[in-house]
Design a protein around this motif. Structure first.
Motif, short mmCIF file in Angstrom:
data_model
loop_
_atom_site.label_atom_id
_atom_site.label_comp_id
_atom_site.label_asym_id
_atom_site.label_seq_id
_atom_site.Cartn_x
_atom_site.Cartn_y
_atom_site.Cartn_z
N PRO A 218 10.62 -7.02 -1.92
CA PRO A 218 11.56 -7.28 -3.02
C PRO A 218 11.35 -6.38 -4.23
O PRO A 218 12.33 -5.93 -4.84
CB PRO A 218 11.30 -8.75 -3.37
N LEU A 219 10.09 -6.10 -4.57
CA LEU A 219 9.83 -5.20 -5.70
C LEU A 219 10.31 -3.79 -5.39
O LEU A 219 10.89 -3.12 -6.25
CB LEU A 219 8.33 -5.19 -6.02
N PHE A 220 10.08 -3.34 -4.17
CA PHE A 220 10.55 -2.02 -3.78
C PHE A 220 12.08 -1.94 -3.88
O PHE A 220 12.63 -0.94 -4.36
CB PHE A 220 10.10 -1.71 -2.34
N CYS A 221 12.76 -2.99 -3.43
CA CYS A 221 14.23 -3.01 -3.50
C CYS A 221 14.71 -3.00 -4.95
O CYS A 221 15.71 -2.33 -5.27
CB CYS A 221 14.76 -4.24 -2.76
N CYS A 222 14.01 -3.73 -5.82
CA CYS A 222 14.38 -3.73 -7.24
C CYS A 222 14.25 -2.34 -7.85
O CYS A 222 15.13 -1.86 -8.58
CB CYS A 222 13.51 -4.72 -8.01
N PHE A 223 13.16 -1.67 -7.53
CA PHE A 223 12.96 -0.30 -8.04
C PHE A 223 14.03 0.64 -7.50
O PHE A 223 14.54 1.50 -8.22
CB PHE A 223 11.57 0.21 -7.65
N ALA A 224 14.37 0.47 -6.21
CA ALA A 224 15.35 1.36 -5.58
C ALA A 224 16.74 1.16 -6.17
O ALA A 224 17.47 2.12 -6.45
CB ALA A 224 15.37 1.13 -4.08
N VAL A 225 17.13 -0.11 -6.39
CA VAL A 225 18.47 -0.41 -6.92
C VAL A 225 18.60 0.09 -8.34
O VAL A 225 19.65 0.65 -8.73
CB VAL A 225 18.73 -1.93 -6.85
N ARG A 226 17.56 -0.07 -9.14
CA ARG A 226 17.62 0.33 -10.54
C ARG A 226 17.25 1.80 -10.77
O ARG A 226 17.30 2.29 -11.88
CB ARG A 226 16.68 -0.56 -11.38
N GLY A 227 16.86 2.47 -9.68
CA GLY A 227 16.49 3.88 -9.81
C GLY A 227 15.16 4.10 -10.48
O GLY A 227 14.90 5.20 -10.99
#
Length: 247
Positions: free
Chosen positions: A235-244
């Motif tokens: 989930p943290l990786f996805c948050c970083f990816a979505v927000r750039g």
């Protein structure tokens, strides 16, 4: 008094709340990864302590690759390196490190499960290997001259002295040449020494089983912690990816 909230205010508030949630998740991930790294470092240290203070490895050679101390050191070292990726990746918001941590930890957990299954399947055969290895060690002891195979002799003497036993199945295994470590007296300074009658194979099996029980408890605890780390890393990786964020 009526407060009017514009769409831009709602947007700024939403961004702040999202940032706060991401920062909270990042702190949680970093803390868990650090706890996992610290626990694995302790596992390695404990395994090294067991290797330095154990005196029975030379007698049971069939289990050297999966000896409790060896297992703790190998798996603990690998897990420590993997968890270091997670700690640094969370602190630096490095998506490459986080996804590498996720993949490597998934593989490590799979290996741990496979090892647990192997131990469970071959659990009943442990007694056979113990008896065979101890009989071989006893025969080597009997034919060795002064100064030969000294480590094996010291280990066998240590087992008989600590566990208050003699031979593999009993004192008769030594024939007429019973070592002083079988003596029931301490110090043993009599000519016709009284010896322990019980063999060492059963007692050593019990000792080995207790070591594996403590090792298994540690592995289960580490497995739970590793699974938690892996579950919240994605989930943290996805948050970083979505927000750039990160790289």
């Amino acid at each position: 008094m009526v407060i009017h909230v514009t769409n831009s205010d709602r947007g700024r508030l939403s961004v702040r709340m999202t940032s706060a949630c991401v920062n909270c998740l990042k702190s949680l991930v970093t803390a868990l990864h650090f706890l996992c790294w610290l626990s694995n470092a302790f596992v390695v240290a404990f395994g090294e302590f067991m290797m330095m203070h154990s005196r029975f490895v030379s007698l049971v050679t069939s289990f050297c690759p999966v000896y409790p101390a060896n297992t703790l050191v190998v798996t603990g070292t690998i897990a420590t390196c993997v968890c270091y990726l997670g700690v640094v990746g969370g602190m630096r918001e490095n998506r490459c490190m986080l996804i590498s941590f996720y993949v490597l930890l998934s593989f490590l957990i799979s290996v741990e499960l496979a090892m647990a299954c192997v131990f469970f399947v071959y659990n009943r055969e442990i007694g056979t290997y113990f008896e065979k290895d101890l009989m071989h060690s006893l025969e080597v002891y009997k034919i060795s001259g002064p100064g030969e195979n000294q480590t094996l002799k010291d280990d066998f003497d240590a087992i008989q002295y600590l566990f208050k036993c003699c031979g593999v199945h009993g004192v008769a295994d030594w024939g007429g040449n019973v070592p002083i470590s079988c003596c029931t007296l301490d110090p043993c300074n009599v000519t016709d020494q009284p010896n322990w009658q019980e063999g060492c194979v059963g007692k050593l099996q019990d000792w080995f089983a207790k070591n594996y029980l403590s090792t298994a408890a540690g592995v289960v605890s580490m497995f739970i912690l590793q699974f938690l780390c892996m579950s919240i890393t994605l989930p943290l990786f996805c948050c970083f990816a979505v927000r750039g964020q990160g790289y």
